[in-house]
Scaffold this motif. Structure first.
Motif, PDB file in Angstrom:
ATOM      1  N   UNK A 460       0.822  -1.209   0.000  1.00  0.00           N
ATOM      2  CA  UNK A 460       0.000   0.000   0.000  1.00  0.00           C
ATOM      3  C   UNK A 460       0.854   1.256   0.000  1.00  0.00           C
ATOM      4  N   UNK A 461       1.813   1.311   0.915  1.00  0.00           N
ATOM      5  CA  UNK A 461       2.626   2.521   1.017  1.00  0.00           C
ATOM      6  C   UNK A 461       3.493   2.698  -0.229  1.00  0.00           C
ATOM      7  N   UNK A 462       3.930   1.594  -0.845  1.00  0.00           N
ATOM      8  CA  UNK A 462       4.677   1.683  -2.096  1.00  0.00           C
ATOM      9  C   UNK A 462       3.792   2.156  -3.243  1.00  0.00           C
ATOM     10  N   UNK A 463       2.541   1.749  -3.227  1.00  0.00           N
ATOM     11  CA  UNK A 463       1.638   2.033  -4.346  1.00  0.00           C
ATOM     12  C   UNK A 463       1.179   3.489  -4.372  1.00  0.00           C
ATOM     13  N   UNK A 464       0.953   4.092  -3.187  1.00  0.00           N
ATOM     14  CA  UNK A 464       0.333   5.422  -3.192  1.00  0.00           C
ATOM     15  C   UNK A 464       1.305   6.567  -2.956  1.00  0.00           C
ATOM     16  N   UNK A 465       2.517   6.307  -2.448  1.00  0.00           N
ATOM     17  CA  UNK A 465       3.370   7.383  -1.947  1.00  0.00           C
ATOM     18  C   UNK A 465       4.336   7.935  -2.996  1.00  0.00           C
ATOM     19  N   UNK A 466       4.564   9.251  -2.926  1.00  0.00           N
ATOM     20  CA  UNK A 466       5.641   9.882  -3.692  1.00  0.00           C
ATOM     21  C   UNK A 466       6.963   9.744  -2.952  1.00  0.00           C
ATOM     22  N   UNK A 467       6.909   9.898  -1.634  1.00  0.00           N
ATOM     23  CA  UNK A 467       8.060   9.649  -0.769  1.00  0.00           C
ATOM     24  C   UNK A 467       7.596   8.846   0.440  1.00  0.00           C
ATOM     25  N   UNK A 468       8.524   8.097   1.036  1.00  0.00           N
ATOM     26  CA  UNK A 468       8.174   7.230   2.164  1.00  0.00           C
ATOM     27  C   UNK A 468       9.117   7.514   3.324  1.00  0.00           C
ATOM     28  N   UNK A 469       8.543   7.833   4.477  1.00  0.00           N
ATOM     29  CA  UNK A 469       9.298   8.024   5.711  1.00  0.00           C
ATOM     30  C   UNK A 469       9.313   6.694   6.459  1.00  0.00           C
ATOM     31  N   UNK A 478      15.043   6.842   7.567  1.00  0.00           N
ATOM     32  CA  UNK A 478      15.346   7.338   6.225  1.00  0.00           C
ATOM     33  C   UNK A 478      14.064   7.852   5.585  1.00  0.00           C
ATOM     34  N   UNK A 479      14.245   8.720   4.618  1.00  0.00           N
ATOM     35  CA  UNK A 479      13.135   9.134   3.769  1.00  0.00           C
ATOM     36  C   UNK A 479      13.498   8.773   2.332  1.00  0.00           C
ATOM     37  N   UNK A 480      12.662   7.936   1.714  1.00  0.00           N
ATOM     38  CA  UNK A 480      12.924   7.424   0.364  1.00  0.00           C
ATOM     39  C   UNK A 480      12.032   8.125  -0.659  1.00  0.00           C
ATOM     40  N   UNK A 481      12.548   8.354  -1.846  1.00  0.00           N
ATOM     41  CA  UNK A 481      11.692   8.728  -2.969  1.00  0.00           C
ATOM     42  C   UNK A 481      11.153   7.444  -3.600  1.00  0.00           C
ATOM     43  N   UNK A 500      20.440   6.688  12.008  1.00  0.00           N
ATOM     44  CA  UNK A 500      19.287   7.375  12.544  1.00  0.00           C
ATOM     45  C   UNK A 500      19.216   8.791  11.987  1.00  0.00           C
ATOM     46  N   UNK A 501      18.029   9.132  11.505  1.00  0.00           N
ATOM     47  CA  UNK A 501      17.834  10.474  11.005  1.00  0.00           C
ATOM     48  C   UNK A 501      18.382  10.729   9.615  1.00  0.00           C
ATOM     49  N   UNK A 502      19.013   9.755   9.013  1.00  0.00           N
ATOM     50  CA  UNK A 502      19.585   9.934   7.669  1.00  0.00           C
ATOM     51  C   UNK A 502      18.476  10.128   6.652  1.00  0.00           C
ATOM     52  N   UNK A 503      18.581  11.129   5.822  1.00  0.00           N
ATOM     53  CA  UNK A 503      17.587  11.402   4.788  1.00  0.00           C
ATOM     54  C   UNK A 503      18.202  11.098   3.439  1.00  0.00           C
ATOM     55  N   UNK A 504      17.543  10.180   2.718  1.00  0.00           N
ATOM     56  CA  UNK A 504      18.100   9.799   1.410  1.00  0.00           C
ATOM     57  C   UNK A 504      17.850  10.901   0.403  1.00  0.00           C
TER      58      UNK A 504
END
Length: 504
Positions: A460-469, A478-481, A500-504
Motif C-alpha cells: 500500500x505505502x509503495x503504491x500510493x506514496x511519492x516519498x516514504x518516511x 530514512x526518507x525514500x523517494x 538514525x535520522x539519515x535522509x536519502x
C-alpha cells in the motif's frame, strides 16, 4: 469420521432480508485439519454466512452438516456446543469482567449449590493463556487490556471446547507481528488435532501463507474454490471482483506545489523524538514502520490530540501551535483515524449527519441546522467519492467498510483542508474497495491536497506514496523517494538498520 468426510459442509444456503438476497445458494466444505480461506468484497455475504454458521442468523433454505450429521444452530451457544466456534472481527467482550469470566461466559464451572468454582475457572483459563504466550492472567480485567490483547482473549475462547470447526474473522487486524506468529502457531495446533479452520481475511500475504484452499463469494453467490498452492493474487482478485487491479508503484504525473506542512525536531515524551519532515501540495507522503514506531502518535500530535514536548510545526511557512482538534481543523489539518468505527463515525447516525458533523455550527439557520445545506454537501461528496448508498438516510453502520471509509474522508474533504492525514486507510477493507481508496488518495494529491498516509502494509505505502518516511522506535531512519525505495532497504530501515535520522 473418515478423512474424506468434511468437518463442515454447507449445501444451498439462502438468506434473505427485506429486499435483499444476501446469500444465494452457497455451498462449500471444509476438511478436517484444513485452513480454508473465505474471501470476497465487503457486502459479498461472508459475514452473513458466518452468522448463519454461528447460530446468530437462521437460513431461509439449505442445510449444514457437521461431519456426516445434519445440524441446526438456533443460538451461538448451541453452535458452540456442536463444535462450531466463531471468533469475531468486532470484539464482543465484557470489559468490566475478568479474562476468565469472559472466556467462559455462560459456561462458568460450578460447585455445589450453583456456586462458581473460581479455582477451577482460573486454572483452566491460565492453561489456555499459556498456549497463547500472553503476559496477562485469568484475573486481569479485560477493560485494562490493549485491543491486541483483547483479541487474544477472543481467540482463547476457541480453545475451551472440543471444536470441529473454528471461524476466524479478520483475526490479525489488531495484532502485532509477534502476536500473529503465536496465532498462526495456534491455528497449526488446531490443524494437527483435525479441526477445520475457516479463515476470513483481506490480507493476501496471510491467505497465501497459511491456507490450503480459497473459496470466493461475490454478490452473495459462491464463485468457486481454488487450491492456494496453484493460484495467485491476480486470479483470486478476478474471482472476487470480476476485474484486475493496478498494483504498480506510484508514478506522479503532476507538478508538486509549495510546502504545506513542515515539522522540525518534533518530540513527544518517549513516544517519538527529533522528527523532521515536510509535505508539499500535490504530494502523498507515506509513513511506514512497525507497531509502536510512533507514526500514529505523530498524526495525533498534528491533529491536537497530543502535546509535543519539543519541536516546531509550520503551516505554509509560518510557525503555529496546535492545542486541540478544533485548532487543527481551523488551521486546515484533518485526520482520518485508524479506527474508523470507534473514532471516525457515529455508527447509529445516518450518512448525511456523519458527513457534516464537524461543521454543524456553520450550517445553522438560526437555532436549526439547514437540512438543505447538509444534503447538498452529502450529495456533492457521494458523487465525488462514488459512495454507494441508497441515500443520505442510510445508517452508516449498515454500509460496507470501503463506503464507511469514504464517508470519513468525505467528512474531512468537505472542510477543505490544507493537509489530509489518513491513518491505515484500508484496514479491514476488501481488495476492490482498497483499490478505490488508493485511487482516491492519488486523485486528491493530483487536485493539490497535501496528503500524509500512515500504513502497516508495504504494498500500500509503495503504491500510493511519492516519498516514504521509514520509522523505527520513535525516530525517522530514512526518507525514500518512490524511484529509489526497494522492499529490502525499506525493511532494513524500519528494523533499525541504518543511520538514525539519515535522509536519502
Amino acid at each position: 469420521m473418515s478423512v474424506e468426510t468434511p468437518a463442515l459442509r454447507l449445501e444451498g444456503i439462502v438468506k434473505t432480508f427485506p429486499g435483499v438476497r444476501a446469500l444465494d445458494g452457497v455451498s462449500f466444505s471444509v476438511m478436517p485439519g484444513e485452513v480454508h480461506a473465505l474471501m470476497g468484497e465487503n457486502g459479498a455475504g461472508k459475514s452473513t454466512l458466518m452468522k448463519v454458521l454461528g447460530g446468530i442468523l437462521q437460513p431461509n433454505e439449505g442445510r449444514i452438516y457437521i461431519g456426516e450429521e445434519p445440524a441446526v444452530m438456533r443460538t451461538p451457544l448451541e453452535a458452540k456446543a456442536k463444535g462450531i466456534v466463531f471468533i469475531h472481527q468486532e470484539l464482543s467482550l465484557a470489559e468490566e469482567l475478568t479474562v476468565a469470566e469472559n472466556i467462559y461466559l455462560g459456561e462458568l464451572p460450578r460447585k455445589r449449590f450453583g456456586l462458581v468454582d473460581w479455582a477451577t475457572l482460573e486454572r483452566r483459563t491460565n492453561d489456555i493463556l499459556s498456549k497463547l504466550k500472553v503476559t496477562f492472567d485469568a484475573r486481569t480485567r479485560v477493560g485494562d487490556l490493549s485491543i491486541a490483547n483483547q483479541q487474544m482473549v477472543e481467540i482463547a475462547r476457541a480453545l475451551t471446547v472440543e471444536a470441529k470447526a473454528v471461524i476466524f474473522d479478520e483475526p490479525t487486524a489488531s495484532l502485532t507481528d509477534a502476536e500473529k506468529v503465536v496465532l498462526f502457531d495456534v491455528i497449526a495446533d488446531l490443524q494437527s488435532q483435525g479441526v477445520g479452520i475457516i479463515y476470513i481475511s483481506h490480507r493476501m500475504e496471510e491467505i497465501f501463507k497459511i491456507t490450503d484452499r480459497i473459496s470466493v463469494l461475490r454478490d452473495g453467490q459462491y464463485r468457486g474454490t481454488l487450491e492456494t498452492a496453484q493460484t495467485d493474487e491476480e486470479e483470486v482478485t478476478q474471482l472476487m471482483i470480476g476485474r484486475t487491479l493496478d498494483l504498480s508503484r506510484n508514478v506522479s504525473h503532476h507538478a508538486l506545489g509549495d510546502v504545506a506542512l513542515e515539522v522540525r525536531g518534533l518530540t513527544c515524551g518517549d513516544l517519538y523524538a527529533d522528527v523532521s519532515f515536510e509535505v508539499r501540495r500535490g504530494e502523498v507522503l507515506g509513513f511506514y514502520g512497525l507497531v509502536g514506531a510512533g507514526r500514529t502518535e505523530i498524526a495525533e500530535t498534528l491533529f491536537g490530540l497530543r502535546d509535543p514536548s519539543a519541536g516546531t510545526i509550520l503551516l505554509d511557512g509560518e510557525e503555529t501551535v496546535i492545542r486541540s482538534p478544533v485548532d487543527a481543523i481551523a488551521k486546515g489539518i484533518s485526520l482520518v483515524p485508524e479506527d474508523r468505527k470507534g473514532q471516525g463515525l457515529v455508527l447509529g447516525m445516518n450518512c448525511r449527519d456523519n458527513m457534516t458533523l464537524p461543521q454543524v455550527d456553520d450550517l445553522k439557520a438560526g437555532p436549526f441546522v439547514a437540512e438543505g445545506s447538509e444534503i447538498a454537501i452529502f450529495d456533492q461528496y457521494r458523487d465525488k467519492l462514488d459512495i454507494r448508498t441508497p441515500g443520505w438516510k442510510q445508517t452508516v453502520g449498515n454500509l460496507s467498510g470501503g463506503n464507511q471509509q469514504k464517508i470519513v474522508i468525505g467528512k474531512w474533504l468537505s472542510m477543505h483542508p490544507n493537509v489530509l492525514i489518513v491513518d491505515e486507510p484500508t484496514r479491514g477493507i476488501d481488495v476492490g474497495s482498497k483499490s478505490e481508496i488508493h485511487n482516491l488518495i492519488r486523485e486528491l494529491a493530483a487536485q493539490g491536497y497535501a496528503v500524509i498516509v500512515i500504513s502497516s502494509e508495504m504494498p500500500e505505502v509503495l503504491h500510493v506514496s511519492d516519498r516514504i518516511v521509514a520509522m523505527y522506535s520513535g525516530r525517522i531512519m530514512r526518507t525514500f523517494t518512490s524511484d529509489e525505495v526497494t522492499e529490502d532497504n525499506l525493511i532494513q530501515a524500519i528494523s533499525g538498520i541504518g543511520s538514525e535520522g539519515q535522509v536519502a
